[in-house]
Write a protein that holds these residues in place. Structure first.
Motif, mmCIF file in Angstrom:
data_model
loop_
_atom_site.group_PDB
_atom_site.id
_atom_site.type_symbol
_atom_site.label_atom_id
_atom_site.label_comp_id
_atom_site.label_asym_id
_atom_site.label_seq_id
_atom_site.Cartn_x
_atom_site.Cartn_y
_atom_site.Cartn_z
ATOM 1 N N GLY A 1 -71.745 -22.002 -14.927
ATOM 2 C CA GLY A 1 -70.427 -22.270 -15.003
ATOM 3 C C GLY A 1 -70.294 -23.925 -14.705
ATOM 4 N N ILE A 2 -71.197 -24.932 -14.881
ATOM 5 C CA ILE A 2 -70.604 -25.918 -14.782
ATOM 6 C C ILE A 2 -70.090 -26.598 -15.819
ATOM 7 N N ASP A 3 -69.062 -27.603 -15.644
ATOM 8 C CA ASP A 3 -68.264 -28.535 -16.844
ATOM 9 C C ASP A 3 -68.993 -29.795 -17.230
ATOM 10 N N THR A 4 -69.590 -29.038 -18.320
ATOM 11 C CA THR A 4 -70.970 -30.107 -20.177
ATOM 12 C C THR A 4 -70.169 -31.499 -19.343
ATOM 13 N N TRP A 5 -68.809 -31.790 -19.844
ATOM 14 C CA TRP A 5 -69.004 -33.231 -20.097
ATOM 15 C C TRP A 5 -68.606 -33.995 -18.246
ATOM 16 N N LYS A 6 -68.775 -32.934 -17.925
ATOM 17 C CA LYS A 6 -68.412 -34.049 -16.193
ATOM 18 C C LYS A 6 -70.217 -33.782 -15.550
ATOM 19 N N CYS A 7 -71.106 -33.661 -17.205
ATOM 20 C CA CYS A 7 -72.163 -33.279 -16.196
ATOM 21 C C CYS A 7 -72.880 -35.105 -16.757
ATOM 22 N N VAL A 8 -73.477 -35.195 -16.255
ATOM 23 C CA VAL A 8 -75.231 -36.735 -15.903
ATOM 24 C C VAL A 8 -75.783 -36.583 -16.200
ATOM 25 N N GLN A 9 -76.696 -36.350 -17.249
ATOM 26 C CA GLN A 9 -77.972 -36.461 -17.419
ATOM 27 C C GLN A 9 -78.914 -38.167 -16.893
ATOM 28 N N MET A 10 -79.489 -37.802 -15.765
ATOM 29 C CA MET A 10 -80.516 -38.793 -15.734
ATOM 30 C C MET A 10 -81.714 -38.912 -15.115
ATOM 31 N N THR A 11 -82.548 -39.539 -14.431
ATOM 32 C CA THR A 11 -83.445 -39.273 -14.157
ATOM 33 C C THR A 11 -84.406 -40.648 -13.181
ATOM 34 N N PRO A 12 -84.831 -40.785 -12.594
ATOM 35 C CA PRO A 12 -85.150 -41.325 -10.625
ATOM 36 C C PRO A 12 -86.523 -42.387 -11.702
ATOM 37 N N THR A 13 -86.786 -41.752 -12.625
ATOM 38 C CA THR A 13 -88.600 -42.512 -13.241
ATOM 39 C C THR A 13 -88.487 -41.697 -13.971
ATOM 40 N N LEU A 14 -89.424 -42.265 -15.118
ATOM 41 C CA LEU A 14 -89.835 -42.065 -16.324
ATOM 42 C C LEU A 14 -91.202 -41.081 -16.069
ATOM 43 N N ARG A 15 -91.777 -41.353 -14.680
ATOM 44 C CA ARG A 15 -93.291 -41.035 -14.994
ATOM 45 C C ARG A 15 -93.900 -40.114 -15.078
ATOM 46 N N CYS A 16 -94.399 -39.234 -15.366
ATOM 47 C CA CYS A 16 -94.607 -38.021 -15.568
ATOM 48 C C CYS A 16 -96.555 -38.026 -15.074
ATOM 49 N N MET B 1 -92.997 -39.589 -24.612
ATOM 50 C CA MET B 1 -94.646 -39.579 -24.187
ATOM 51 C C MET B 1 -95.409 -40.804 -24.248
ATOM 52 N N GLU B 2 -95.051 -41.002 -25.746
ATOM 53 C CA GLU B 2 -95.965 -41.515 -26.181
ATOM 54 C C GLU B 2 -95.810 -43.232 -26.236
ATOM 55 N N HIS B 3 -93.787 -44.147 -25.501
ATOM 56 C CA HIS B 3 -93.966 -44.832 -24.743
ATOM 57 C C HIS B 3 -93.713 -44.346 -23.405
ATOM 58 N N GLU B 4 -95.873 -44.865 -23.099
ATOM 59 C CA GLU B 4 -95.152 -45.135 -21.662
ATOM 60 C C GLU B 4 -94.712 -45.348 -20.789
ATOM 61 N N ILE B 5 -94.175 -45.639 -19.498
ATOM 62 C CA ILE B 5 -93.967 -46.163 -18.825
ATOM 63 C C ILE B 5 -94.846 -46.090 -17.636
ATOM 64 N N LEU B 6 -95.791 -47.297 -17.546
ATOM 65 C CA LEU B 6 -96.974 -47.255 -16.909
ATOM 66 C C LEU B 6 -97.147 -47.826 -14.790
ATOM 67 N N SER B 7 -95.871 -48.958 -15.049
ATOM 68 C CA SER B 7 -95.757 -49.150 -13.882
ATOM 69 C C SER B 7 -94.029 -49.564 -13.505
ATOM 70 N N GLU B 8 -93.260 -49.438 -12.557
ATOM 71 C CA GLU B 8 -91.584 -49.491 -12.582
ATOM 72 C C GLU B 8 -91.889 -49.501 -10.297
ATOM 73 N N THR B 9 -90.557 -50.621 -10.524
ATOM 74 C CA THR B 9 -89.565 -51.119 -9.153
ATOM 75 C C THR B 9 -89.728 -49.542 -8.973
ATOM 76 N N GLU B 10 -89.678 -48.710 -7.680
ATOM 77 C CA GLU B 10 -88.388 -48.277 -7.403
ATOM 78 C C GLU B 10 -87.177 -48.625 -7.444
ATOM 79 N N LEU B 11 -86.169 -47.686 -7.483
ATOM 80 C CA LEU B 11 -85.174 -48.298 -6.799
ATOM 81 C C LEU B 11 -84.735 -47.154 -5.202
ATOM 82 N N SER B 12 -83.852 -47.644 -5.024
ATOM 83 C CA SER B 12 -83.327 -47.037 -3.788
ATOM 84 C C SER B 12 -82.050 -45.903 -4.955
ATOM 85 N N PRO B 13 -82.055 -44.992 -3.618
ATOM 86 C CA PRO B 13 -81.166 -43.556 -3.735
ATOM 87 C C PRO B 13 -79.697 -44.402 -3.865
ATOM 88 N N GLU B 14 -79.647 -45.627 -3.149
ATOM 89 C CA GLU B 14 -78.211 -46.711 -3.205
ATOM 90 C C GLU B 14 -77.765 -46.888 -4.639
#
Length: 311
Positions: free
Chosen positions: A54-69, A80-93
């Motif tokens: 029942g979600i409204d698809t046009w009001k959906c945000v597809q996101m990630t807090p990190t690309l690491r896996c 995954m072939e374009h691996e992010i090896l290091s990153e700065t973590e952002l705050s939730p805010e």
């Protein structure tokens, strides 16, 4: 002689060309509207999550807090072939504050074809957040706080898709719906199809622990789901093994979704590994017959059959 296209020098440059809008320099937190969001924004079809949940698809945000896996699943269409090896973590805010701008940027090409009211809903008042873009969200150290912040608005829902390898985080999060991916039935098949980075036995054990937490999560008000990605010649004959695990874990929903020959998975698999809809139906029915589940619905464009636990 045709000119060669320039080679991307960094993983983030390549991903940006694919539509990933990164929230900050040095971080891999990103927003990328999916094709279903774009279609629904223009007044077209919605995704299967609208049909099933029942979600409204046009009001959906597809996101990630990190690309690491910490897995390299054969069937994953992501990069995954374009691996992010290091990153700065952002705050939730920082992540939440940047979402409207990133969503508008990702949908800007669709604005001329969209009703003004729907455009405003999609960009200024999204109500669904899918932490499923890429990477493993439980590797982001502040995931519980991010989910809580997104859910401060009572109109919002948050879906989290996890591989289950971090049960300590699964214990702490309170999304609207928690998906655990289950693509194997034992350590050997897990190592073959999911290709974990680390000790396969330990990571398979962590997945079993996360699955055992689903009953507790449901008691906490979290809707629970297990997603099986069906891949011909890899896990398409394991109905009994999946049914046994599902019967023990007791998620509310089970999605059996066929592998699709898309994106970077084409570097690892072939079109022969793509199950047709009839195969997916038969497999889902076989699993349902072996445990306390029944077929609830299906969506042919997304090649998915949804099972629901019998009351």
């Amino acid at each position: 002689m045709p000119r060669k296209r320039p080679v991307s020098k960094t993983p983030k440059t390549c991903l940006h060309r694919q539509g990933y809008n990164f929230i900050a320099e040095g971080a891999s937190a990103a927003v990328k509207p999916c094709m279903w969001c774009k279609r629904a924004l223009r007044g077209g079809e919605s995704c299967y999550k609208h049909q099933f949940y029942g979600i409204d698809t046009w009001k959906c945000v597809q996101m990630t807090p990190t690309l690491r896996c910490n897995q390299r699943c054969l069937f994953c269409w992501r990069s995954m072939e374009h691996e992010i090896l290091s990153e700065t973590e952002l705050s939730p805010e920082e992540i939440v504050a940047a979402i409207p701008k990133m969503q508008k940027k990702g949908l800007s090409g669709d604005k001329p074809y969209t009703e003004p009211e729907r455009w405003e809903e999609a960009t200024d008042h999204p109500t669904q957040y899918a932490l499923s873009l890429s990477g493993e969200p439980t590797l982001y150290s502040k995931l519980p706080e991010l989910i809580d912040l997104l859910r401060e608005n009572p109109n919002n829902s948050v879906f989290v898709v996890s591989n289950g390898t971090m049960p300590s985080v699964i214990r702490r999060i309170r999304p609207t719906q928690l998906y655990l991916s289950l693509d194997a039935v034992d350590e050997s098949s897990y190592e073959r199809i999911c290709r974990p980075i680390g000790d396969p036995a330990a990571m398979w054990g962590n997945i079993q622990t996360s699955l055992s937490l689903l009953k507790q999560k449901e008691e906490e008000g979290v809707r629970t789901a297990v997603r099986i990605t069906l891949v011909n010649e890899y896990n398409d004959t394991y109905e009994a093994g999946f049914a046994k695990i599902i019967e023990e874990a007791q998620p509310l929903f089970v999605e059996v979704k066929g592998y699709m020959y898309l994106g970077y998975s084409r570097m690892r698999l072939t079109e022969m590994h793509v199950p047709d809809m009839e195969t997916i139906r038969r497999f889902a029915a076989g699993v349902a017959q072996l445990c306390n589940y029944e077929i609830m619905d299906e969506n042919v464009p997304s090649r998915v059959v949804c099972l629901k636990r019998k009351s």
